[in-house]
Design a protein around this motif. Structure first.
Motif, PDB file in Angstrom:
ATOM      1  N   ASN A   1      30.891  10.142  25.582  1.00 46.84           N
ATOM      2  CA  ASN A   1      31.563   8.918  25.158  1.00 46.84           C
ATOM      3  C   ASN A   1      32.535   9.106  23.995  1.00 46.84           C
ATOM      4  O   ASN A   1      33.622   8.531  24.001  1.00 46.84           O
ATOM      5  N   ALA A   2      32.155   9.880  22.987  1.00 53.50           N
ATOM      6  CA  ALA A   2      32.956   9.960  21.766  1.00 53.50           C
ATOM      7  C   ALA A   2      34.370  10.449  22.034  1.00 53.50           C
ATOM      8  O   ALA A   2      35.320  10.057  21.337  1.00 53.50           O
ATOM      9  N   GLY A   3      34.535  11.302  23.037  1.00 55.10           N
ATOM     10  CA  GLY A   3      35.856  11.839  23.316  1.00 55.10           C
ATOM     11  C   GLY A   3      36.871  10.795  23.755  1.00 55.10           C
ATOM     12  O   GLY A   3      38.075  10.992  23.568  1.00 55.10           O
ATOM     13  N   TRP A   4      36.414   9.692  24.330  1.00 57.03           N
ATOM     14  CA  TRP A   4      37.354   8.695  24.851  1.00 57.03           C
ATOM     15  C   TRP A   4      38.189   8.037  23.760  1.00 57.03           C
ATOM     16  O   TRP A   4      39.424   8.097  23.811  1.00 57.03           O
ATOM     17  N   PRO A   5      37.591   7.397  22.764  1.00 61.42           N
ATOM     18  CA  PRO A   5      38.447   6.820  21.723  1.00 61.42           C
ATOM     19  C   PRO A   5      39.180   7.874  20.900  1.00 61.42           C
ATOM     20  O   PRO A   5      40.338   7.667  20.505  1.00 61.42           O
ATOM     21  N   MET A   6      38.547   9.033  20.654  1.00 63.47           N
ATOM     22  CA  MET A   6      39.231  10.073  19.884  1.00 63.47           C
ATOM     23  C   MET A   6      40.432  10.613  20.637  1.00 63.47           C
ATOM     24  O   MET A   6      41.512  10.805  20.062  1.00 63.47           O
ATOM     25  N   ALA A   7      40.270  10.852  21.929  1.00 65.05           N
ATOM     26  CA  ALA A   7      41.391  11.355  22.730  1.00 65.05           C
ATOM     27  C   ALA A   7      42.506  10.314  22.814  1.00 65.05           C
ATOM     28  O   ALA A   7      43.689  10.658  22.747  1.00 65.05           O
ATOM     29  N   ALA A   8      42.128   9.045  22.942  1.00 64.37           N
ATOM     30  CA  ALA A   8      43.141   7.991  23.017  1.00 64.37           C
ATOM     31  C   ALA A   8      43.979   7.956  21.747  1.00 64.37           C
ATOM     32  O   ALA A   8      45.205   7.830  21.799  1.00 64.37           O
ATOM     33  N   LEU A   9      43.332   8.093  20.597  1.00 64.70           N
ATOM     34  CA  LEU A   9      44.076   8.065  19.339  1.00 64.70           C
ATOM     35  C   LEU A   9      44.919   9.326  19.181  1.00 64.70           C
ATOM     36  O   LEU A   9      46.074   9.254  18.731  1.00 64.70           O
ATOM     37  N   ALA A  10      44.379  10.480  19.557  1.00 66.29           N
ATOM     38  CA  ALA A  10      45.150  11.721  19.467  1.00 66.29           C
ATOM     39  C   ALA A  10      46.410  11.647  20.318  1.00 66.29           C
ATOM     40  O   ALA A  10      47.500  12.024  19.867  1.00 66.29           O
ATOM     41  N   LEU A  11      46.274  11.150  21.534  1.00 67.10           N
ATOM     42  CA  LEU A  11      47.435  11.050  22.419  1.00 67.10           C
ATOM     43  C   LEU A  11      48.428  10.022  21.914  1.00 67.10           C
ATOM     44  O   LEU A  11      49.650  10.231  21.982  1.00 67.10           O
ATOM     45  N   ALA A  12      47.930   8.896  21.403  1.00 69.45           N
ATOM     46  CA  ALA A  12      48.830   7.842  20.915  1.00 69.45           C
ATOM     47  C   ALA A  12      49.642   8.313  19.717  1.00 69.45           C
ATOM     48  O   ALA A  12      50.815   7.961  19.576  1.00 69.45           O
ATOM     49  N   LEU A  13      49.026   9.124  18.848  1.00 68.97           N
ATOM     50  CA  LEU A  13      49.714   9.594  17.647  1.00 68.97           C
ATOM     51  C   LEU A  13      50.452  10.908  17.872  1.00 68.97           C
ATOM     52  O   LEU A  13      51.265  11.309  17.033  1.00 68.97           O
ATOM     53  N   GLY A  14      50.158  11.593  18.977  1.00 75.60           N
ATOM     54  CA  GLY A  14      50.788  12.879  19.246  1.00 75.60           C
ATOM     55  C   GLY A  14      50.258  14.008  18.382  1.00 75.60           C
ATOM     56  O   GLY A  14      50.962  14.987  18.128  1.00 75.60           O
ATOM     57  N   VAL A  15      48.991  13.887  17.934  1.00 73.60           N
ATOM     58  CA  VAL A  15      48.426  14.900  17.044  1.00 73.60           C
ATOM     59  C   VAL A  15      47.283  15.630  17.735  1.00 73.60           C
ATOM     60  O   VAL A  15      46.736  15.172  18.731  1.00 73.60           O
ATOM     61  N   ARG A  16      46.921  16.769  17.166  1.00 69.61           N
ATOM     62  CA  ARG A  16      45.763  17.530  17.628  1.00 69.61           C
ATOM     63  C   ARG A  16      44.568  17.146  16.762  1.00 69.61           C
ATOM     64  O   ARG A  16      44.663  17.099  15.534  1.00 69.61           O
ATOM     65  N   LEU A  17      43.449  16.859  17.405  1.00 71.55           N
ATOM     66  CA  LEU A  17      42.207  16.584  16.690  1.00 71.55           C
ATOM     67  C   LEU A  17      41.212  17.655  17.102  1.00 71.55           C
ATOM     68  O   LEU A  17      40.855  17.757  18.273  1.00 71.55           O
ATOM     69  N   GLU A  18      40.773  18.434  16.133  1.00 64.46           N
ATOM     70  CA  GLU A  18      39.971  19.621  16.450  1.00 64.46           C
ATOM     71  C   GLU A  18      38.737  19.700  15.567  1.00 64.46           C
ATOM     72  O   GLU A  18      38.808  19.462  14.356  1.00 64.46           O
TER      73      GLU A  18
END
Length: 290
Positions: A226-243
């Motif tokens: 589950n956690a990946g869904w909101p995190m991935a959505a924000l990463a894609l929306a901002l164009g950043v890498r979250l690692e």
């Protein structure tokens, strides 16, 4: 309406005092149940169920009590009981405080971030601090607002507080440590189940519905279902890498986040949260008359 009044309390007062906060009470309940600890998954499941009965039973009794009140007082009492089950203001303020600290001193920002995340923050550079802050911002939009309000709309106060109990139990017992690997297994699975829909709804609120294929691909990179869904959505929306080093990298072709990305993330999460509150209010009114 109840949801809007509870949101007003959140914006005005932020959180109840710790000594009166129901989530602190849930923590004490979990600590008491842990006295029955055995290295056994069934014992952990039984303890979780006992705590769930206490919390949802109390919420149901209080919900029934509000029905005895006149309409304006009923709305006010229900809002007061709902208010501690969610938080938007505190989430935004805590993440903003990490960025403010980062502008002054990296070590101060690491210390501030450690209050929000379970990972070791001592070796993070500026980009790593911002990545972790954005991740917790996105994930906790689901955990701290979308999910409890989702279950309030469906099941009233018992639903909201069952979710808050399950989420707190997962945070307490759900870690894969030698002590909790078996005892906390049910708590972790219950939290996963309850977050299935809210996490995906949160991703849509953050703009992830624009490219579902990319969202699914990035969300699948995390161990959590589950956690990946909101995190991935924000990463894609901002164009950043979250690692998270050694665990996952979301949107790996993205750039490292900078201060402006944290501000943009805060604005996006604030807008998503307000949209969800605005949608939840008429839904709760239609279902419960609250």
């Amino acid at each position: 309406m109840t949801v809007l009044l509870a949101a007003f309390l959140d914006g005005l007062l932020r959180e109840p005092p710790a000594r009166l906060h129901p989530v602190v009470g849930i923590g004490r309940l979990l600590a008491g149940l842990e006295r029955f600890w055995r290295d056994d998954a069934r014992a952990g499941a039984a303890a979780w169920a006992a705590g769930a009965v206490v919390v949802t039973g109390l919420a149901a009794v209080l919900g029934r009590w509000t029905l005895t009140l006149e309409a304006p007082w009923r709305l006010a009492a229900t809002a007061l009981l709902l208010w501690p089950a969610f938080s938007l203001r505190m989430l935004l303020e805590e993440v903003a405080a990490v960025e403010a600290a980062l502008a002054r001193d990296l070590d101060e920002a690491r210390t501030r971030l450690a209050r929000l995340v379970s990972r070791d923050t001592g070796s993070l550079d500026e980009a790593g601090v911002r990545m972790a802050a954005l991740e917790t911002l996105a994930e906790n939009l689901s955990d701290s607002l979308v999910a409890p309000m989702f279950y309030f709309v469906l099941f009233g106060l018992p639903g909201a507080w069952l979710y808050r109990y399950a989420n707190t139990a997962d945070a307490t017992w759900g870690y894969r440590t030698p002590r909790y690997a078996r005892w906390g297994r049910f708590a972790a699975r219950a939290d996963d189940l309850l977050n299935l829909l809210p996490a995906r709804l949160t991703a849509c609120l953050l703009g992830g519905g624009r490219d579902l294929a990319a969202l699914r691909r990035e969300a699948a990179r995390t161990p959590s279902p589950n956690a990946g869904w909101p995190m991935a959505a924000l990463a894609l929306a901002l164009g950043v890498r979250l690692e998270k080093a050694g665990v996952y990298a979301l949107n790996p072709s993205g750039r490292d986040p900078v201060a402006g990305d944290v501000r943009a993330g805060l604005a996006r999460v604030r807008a998503a949260g307000l949209w969800w509150l605005g949608l939840s209010a008429p839904l709760a009114w239609g279902v419960w008359g609250l």
